[in-house]
Design a protein around this motif. Structure first.
Motif, mmCIF file in Angstrom:
data_model
loop_
_atom_site.group_PDB
_atom_site.id
_atom_site.type_symbol
_atom_site.label_atom_id
_atom_site.label_comp_id
_atom_site.label_asym_id
_atom_site.label_seq_id
_atom_site.Cartn_x
_atom_site.Cartn_y
_atom_site.Cartn_z
ATOM 1 N N UNK A 185 0.828 -1.211 0.000
ATOM 2 C CA UNK A 185 0.000 0.000 0.000
ATOM 3 C C UNK A 185 0.860 1.258 0.000
ATOM 4 N N UNK A 186 1.936 1.232 0.763
ATOM 5 C CA UNK A 186 2.786 2.417 0.846
ATOM 6 C C UNK A 186 3.603 2.614 -0.434
ATOM 7 N N UNK A 218 2.715 12.320 1.880
ATOM 8 C CA UNK A 218 3.330 11.035 1.516
ATOM 9 C C UNK A 218 3.151 10.753 0.029
ATOM 10 N N UNK A 239 4.898 19.762 5.224
ATOM 11 C CA UNK A 239 4.157 19.857 6.485
ATOM 12 C C UNK A 239 4.607 21.059 7.320
ATOM 13 N N UNK A 294 8.941 15.980 3.267
ATOM 14 C CA UNK A 294 7.802 15.974 4.191
ATOM 15 C C UNK A 294 7.838 17.213 5.082
ATOM 16 N N UNK A 295 9.040 17.568 5.521
ATOM 17 C CA UNK A 295 9.175 18.753 6.376
ATOM 18 C C UNK A 295 8.717 19.991 5.625
ATOM 19 N N UNK A 331 -5.174 5.916 2.975
ATOM 20 C CA UNK A 331 -4.002 5.049 3.082
ATOM 21 C C UNK A 331 -3.627 4.812 4.533
ATOM 22 N N UNK A 332 -3.966 5.790 5.373
ATOM 23 C CA UNK A 332 -3.543 5.712 6.770
ATOM 24 C C UNK A 332 -4.745 5.530 7.687
ATOM 25 N N UNK A 347 -3.099 1.660 6.350
ATOM 26 C CA UNK A 347 -4.369 0.972 6.587
ATOM 27 C C UNK A 347 -4.193 -0.546 6.565
ATOM 28 N N UNK A 381 -3.768 15.548 5.294
ATOM 29 C CA UNK A 381 -2.549 16.344 5.046
ATOM 30 C C UNK A 381 -1.334 15.404 4.957
ATOM 31 N N UNK A 382 -1.263 14.456 5.880
ATOM 32 C CA UNK A 382 -0.148 13.515 5.869
ATOM 33 C C UNK A 382 -0.173 12.631 4.619
ATOM 34 N N UNK A 425 -0.225 7.664 12.981
ATOM 35 C CA UNK A 425 -1.025 6.872 12.049
ATOM 36 C C UNK A 425 -0.208 5.654 11.657
ATOM 37 N N UNK A 426 -0.857 4.783 10.928
ATOM 38 C CA UNK A 426 -0.128 3.658 10.332
ATOM 39 C C UNK A 426 -0.847 3.325 9.029
ATOM 40 N N UNK A 483 8.288 4.081 4.996
ATOM 41 C CA UNK A 483 7.437 3.031 5.586
ATOM 42 C C UNK A 483 8.277 2.019 6.370
ATOM 43 N N UNK A 537 -4.993 13.441 8.986
ATOM 44 C CA UNK A 537 -4.664 12.308 8.124
ATOM 45 C C UNK A 537 -4.523 12.714 6.650
ATOM 46 N N UNK A 564 12.315 12.857 4.221
ATOM 47 C CA UNK A 564 11.989 13.675 5.404
ATOM 48 C C UNK A 564 12.076 15.163 5.090
ATOM 49 N N UNK A 568 8.595 14.940 12.677
ATOM 50 C CA UNK A 568 7.887 14.347 11.525
ATOM 51 C C UNK A 568 7.626 12.868 11.773
#
Lengths: 168, 95
Positions: free
Chosen positions: A23-24, A107, A157, A153-154, A88-89, B23, A102-103, B20-21, A119, A100, A150, B13
């Motif tokens: 999935x990731x 990702x 986010x 992502x930084x 996904x999360x 799904x 936003x994350x 979360x993880x 992951x 969720x 990272x 981060x």
């Protein structure tokens, strides 16, 4: 051991982790299901040798990765059509701030290789050496992918990070 | 070498991601991937039932034929499954 019970045992032991890994990489639940289905059907057809039983985890991980990246190499329109838009999360605990989406978007903006390293490192607790071994790259490359991921992502986010710092 | 600031950012981060993880797989995925197999006792019972049915059917047909023969319905004894041959019926006296 009969093929069926061996495969059922392998699914019970590794299925959830493999699904999450897929999935990731692919970023789509329906595709992750297809990937797992393909891998296990192939396993059932081939049968389980004693060596395979010993190397189950590594074998399945590799098979899932191959299937995922093979799917990602397919033409873009096919991939867009397959996207199911499901989350996904999921929250890992009861009290989670609802960020969720936003994350997920952050990702989703990463290349699949970087998302995979994030992951393995964050959710599965792999070391860079283990990630390098699994993905067939050097430890430096694995570590760089994580670093780039990272950083991205930084950047994505950035605003929310300030909020997180305040609330944490 | 990472600065303290970078390490702090990374930690934030990572912590945020860990809230979360990915799904979990849908509940029915296992059934779709590894179809359920009937337990062995079910296969054994089915086989036993099949054998019993065949055996009973054979025994019934044999009883019916024997009855017909006894009642003289014109069924030749030799047509019975495992029945006597002509020689046995005539006691070899035909010659």
């Amino acid at each position: 051991m009969p093929r069926h019970s061996w495969t059922a045992g392998a699914y019970d032991e590794h299925g959830a982790a493999l699904y999450r890994h897929a999935l990731m990489i692919v970023g789509d639940r329906a595709v992750a299901e297809d990937v797992l289905h393909q891998v296990f059907v192939r396993l059932l057809r081939r049968g389980a040798s004693a060596e395979a039983v010993h190397a189950t985890r590594a074998y399945l991980r590799q098979a899932v990765r191959n299937e995922c990246f093979s799917w990602l190499r397919r033409p873009q329109p096919v991939r867009r059509e397959a996207h199911d838009g499901l989350p996904l999360l999921e929250p890992s605990g009861p009290a989670v701030q609802d960020d969720r989406v936003v994350l997920e978007q952050a990702l989703d903006s990463l290349p699949p290789e970087q998302r995979e390293v994030v992951h393995l490192k964050v959710y599965e607790g792999f070391t860079f050496a283990e990630i390098a071994d699994l993905t067939g790259v050097s430890i430096n490359t694995a570590s760089s992918r994580y670093r780039y991921a990272l950083d991205k992502l930084a950047a994505r986010l950035g605003d929310e990070r300030t909020d997180t710092g305040r609330t944490a | 070498m990472m600065t303290d600031d970078e390490q702090g950012t990374d930690a934030l981060i990572e912590a945020r991601l860990r809230r979360y993880r990915p799904a979990a797989p849908p509940a029915d995925l296992r059934r779709r991937i590894v179809p359920p197999v009937a337990p062995r006792w079910l296969w054994a019972t089915a086989a036993l039932l099949a054998l019993t049915t065949v055996g009973l059917s054979w025994a019934t047909s044999r009883v019916e034929l024997r009855t017909a023969e006894i009642l003289g319905d014109g069924v030749p004894a030799a047509s019975l499954p495992g029945g006597p041959t002509d020689d046995l019926v005539t006691g070899g006296e035909r010659e």
